[in-house]
Design an enzyme around this catalytic site. Structure first.
Site, PDB file in Angstrom:
ATOM      1  N   ASP A  43      14.421   3.245   2.325  1.00  0.00           N
ATOM      2  CA  ASP A  43      14.979   2.704   1.085  1.00  0.00           C
ATOM      3  C   ASP A  43      15.501   1.281   1.277  1.00  0.00           C
ATOM      4  O   ASP A  43      16.248   1.001   2.209  1.00  0.00           O
ATOM      5  CB  ASP A  43      16.109   3.613   0.599  1.00  0.00           C
ATOM      6  CG  ASP A  43      16.558   3.258  -0.814  1.00  0.00           C
ATOM      7  OD1 ASP A  43      15.710   2.819  -1.616  1.00  0.00           O
ATOM      8  OD2 ASP A  43      17.759   3.421  -1.109  1.00  0.00           O
ATOM      9  N   HIS A  44      15.075   0.387   0.384  1.00  0.00           N
ATOM     10  CA  HIS A  44      15.483  -1.024   0.400  1.00  0.00           C
ATOM     11  C   HIS A  44      15.078  -1.719   1.702  1.00  0.00           C
ATOM     12  O   HIS A  44      15.790  -2.570   2.222  1.00  0.00           O
ATOM     13  CB  HIS A  44      16.991  -1.178   0.118  1.00  0.00           C
ATOM     14  CG  HIS A  44      17.325  -0.973  -1.335  1.00  0.00           C
ATOM     15  ND1 HIS A  44      17.162   0.237  -1.960  1.00  0.00           N
ATOM     16  CD2 HIS A  44      17.787  -1.832  -2.283  1.00  0.00           C
ATOM     17  CE1 HIS A  44      17.515   0.132  -3.229  1.00  0.00           C
ATOM     18  NE2 HIS A  44      17.876  -1.116  -3.462  1.00  0.00           N
TER      19      HIS A  44
ATOM     20  N   GLU B 200       3.294   5.713  -5.888  1.00  0.00           N
ATOM     21  CA  GLU B 200       3.563   4.279  -5.743  1.00  0.00           C
ATOM     22  C   GLU B 200       3.866   3.677  -7.115  1.00  0.00           C
ATOM     23  O   GLU B 200       4.701   2.789  -7.256  1.00  0.00           O
ATOM     24  CB  GLU B 200       2.343   3.600  -5.128  1.00  0.00           C
ATOM     25  CG  GLU B 200       2.563   2.161  -4.734  1.00  0.00           C
ATOM     26  CD  GLU B 200       1.381   1.651  -3.932  1.00  0.00           C
ATOM     27  OE1 GLU B 200       1.520   1.502  -2.714  1.00  0.00           O
ATOM     28  OE2 GLU B 200       0.305   1.419  -4.525  1.00  0.00           O
TER      29      GLU B 200
ATOM     30  N   HIS C 100       6.361  -3.943   0.501  1.00  0.00           N
ATOM     31  CA  HIS C 100       5.316  -3.862   1.509  1.00  0.00           C
ATOM     32  C   HIS C 100       4.284  -4.959   1.261  1.00  0.00           C
ATOM     33  O   HIS C 100       4.264  -5.597   0.209  1.00  0.00           O
ATOM     34  CB  HIS C 100       4.651  -2.480   1.555  1.00  0.00           C
ATOM     35  CG  HIS C 100       3.751  -2.152   0.405  1.00  0.00           C
ATOM     36  ND1 HIS C 100       2.859  -1.105   0.416  1.00  0.00           N
ATOM     37  CD2 HIS C 100       3.595  -2.735  -0.815  1.00  0.00           C
ATOM     38  CE1 HIS C 100       2.201  -1.053  -0.730  1.00  0.00           C
ATOM     39  NE2 HIS C 100       2.631  -2.021  -1.497  1.00  0.00           N
TER      40      HIS C 100
ATOM     41  N   HIS D 155       5.608  -7.356  -1.869  1.00  0.00           N
ATOM     42  CA  HIS D 155       5.979  -7.023  -3.241  1.00  0.00           C
ATOM     43  C   HIS D 155       6.612  -5.632  -3.212  1.00  0.00           C
ATOM     44  O   HIS D 155       6.513  -4.922  -2.209  1.00  0.00           O
ATOM     45  CB  HIS D 155       4.751  -7.041  -4.168  1.00  0.00           C
ATOM     46  CG  HIS D 155       3.722  -6.037  -3.789  1.00  0.00           C
ATOM     47  ND1 HIS D 155       2.796  -6.251  -2.798  1.00  0.00           N
ATOM     48  CD2 HIS D 155       3.501  -4.772  -4.223  1.00  0.00           C
ATOM     49  CE1 HIS D 155       2.029  -5.188  -2.653  1.00  0.00           C
ATOM     50  NE2 HIS D 155       2.444  -4.256  -3.512  1.00  0.00           N
TER      51      HIS D 155
ATOM     52  N   CYS E 204      -1.879  -7.714  -3.688  1.00  0.00           N
ATOM     53  CA  CYS E 204      -1.085  -6.888  -2.767  1.00  0.00           C
ATOM     54  C   CYS E 204      -1.044  -7.499  -1.366  1.00  0.00           C
ATOM     55  O   CYS E 204      -0.315  -7.022  -0.500  1.00  0.00           O
ATOM     56  CB  CYS E 204      -1.660  -5.471  -2.686  1.00  0.00           C
ATOM     57  SG  CYS E 204      -1.552  -4.579  -4.256  1.00  0.00           S
TER      58      CYS E 204
ATOM     59  N   HIS F 224       7.949  -1.699  -4.795  1.00  0.00           N
ATOM     60  CA  HIS F 224       7.678  -0.518  -5.627  1.00  0.00           C
ATOM     61  C   HIS F 224       8.934   0.342  -5.673  1.00  0.00           C
ATOM     62  O   HIS F 224       9.695   0.393  -4.700  1.00  0.00           O
ATOM     63  CB  HIS F 224       6.559   0.349  -5.038  1.00  0.00           C
ATOM     64  CG  HIS F 224       5.218  -0.308  -5.040  1.00  0.00           C
ATOM     65  ND1 HIS F 224       4.462  -0.455  -6.182  1.00  0.00           N
ATOM     66  CD2 HIS F 224       4.491  -0.851  -4.036  1.00  0.00           C
ATOM     67  CE1 HIS F 224       3.326  -1.055  -5.884  1.00  0.00           C
ATOM     68  NE2 HIS F 224       3.316  -1.316  -4.586  1.00  0.00           N
TER      69      HIS F 224
HETATM   70 NI    NI Z   1       1.938  -2.289  -3.442  1.00  0.00          NI
END
Ligand code: NI
Length: 267
Positions: free
Chosen positions: A206-207, A250, A142, A167, A161, A169
């Site tokens: 997901d992904h 997160e 995100h 980036h 961020c 998580h």
């Molecule tokens: Ni983040």
């Protein structure tokens, strides 16, 4: 209100297993158990007034002994030789704890872990409902960014961020649903529950790059708070049981929990 919790860990040993009785009440400690049997954790959450001298709400040894007695005298004789549901064990545990309760304090919640990823809980003020929490995982990228802010304001607010390429998580998701404590078996179809979370949430997120791949986040910043709210809304009404809470981690140090729009102005 101050809350105090105590956890005991126990193994559901077969009643004819050749172990000392104390082995029933211990895992990860002594005596060690080398049988592949369920390793469970039972917790009691209580509230009371701390003693002005000791600072204790209650002597934890007393609560610990009560829980151990419930395990050795009731749960293992009842369930040591059969596969039973988490609902059955926690209902029995609550009844047995109440039967033995002589503390001046108030028992407010009892919890049972079948694994680190599957937990059961009953709040005593609403003991007709068992809360089941299953843990799920998904990985996603995100970028935290608001079009209404300048580039400088975005960098100042979101720091790294705000990186243009985003980036990632490894998110951890706890979903809690409520089921009728008096139903025989589970009022939540567990396989349907898990399949619903997979189809509604995991397959969607997901992904993925949340800002680019998930329409909902095209205009809404995918902060962990907004992700928790979105997941709650995607799941609400999709289960036989009641959706109680969504908790999104997160990182191990940052998480958000959403329990629905019961406050004015909340989404
Ligand atoms: Ni983040």
């Amino acid at each position: 209100m101050i809350q105090l919790s105590r956890e005991i860990r126990f193994a559901l040993l077969p009643t004819d297993a050749d172990y000392p009785p104390s082995a029933n009440n211990s895992w990860g400690g002594w005596p060690a158990i080398d049988l592949a049997v369920p390793r469970l954790a039972l917790r009691a959450v209580i509230t009371g007034i701390p003693d002005p001298v000791t600072g204790y709400v209650c002597n934890i040894k007393v609560l610990d002994q009560l829980l151990r007695t419930v395990v050795s005298d009731a749960l293992i004789p009842s369930f040591g030789d059969q596969a039973v549901s988490g609902e059955t064990i926690i209902n029995s545990a609550l009844a047995e704890v109440r039967k033995r309760w002589q503390l001046p304090d108030e028992l407010i919640r009892i919890e049972l872990s079948l694994s680190p990823y599957l937990g059961y809980a009953i709040d005593t003020e609403n003991d007709k409902m068992i809360q089941i929490t299953q843990q799920f995982e998904f990985s996603a990228a995100h970028r935290l960014h608001c079009d209404t802010l300048t580039a400088q304001e975005n960098r100042a607010t979101f720091g790294k961020c705000n990186n243009v390429q985003g980036h990632g998580h490894n998110y951890v998701l706890d979903v809690t649903v409520g089921t009728d404590a008096l139903a025989s078996g589970s009022a939540v179809n567990f396989h349907e529950f898990q399949n619903t979370v997979k189809s509604e949430i995991i397959d969607r997120l997901d992904h993925k790059h949340l800002n680019r791949d998930v329409d909902y986040f095209a205009q809404i910043n995918p902060s962990v708070e907004n992700i928790a709210i979105a997941i709650y809304n995607w799941l609400d009404g999709k289960f036989d049981g009641k959706l109680i809470a969504v908790k999104v981690f997160e990182t191990p140090k940052t998480w958000a929990e959403y329990r629905g729009p019961n406050t004015a102005g909340e989404r």
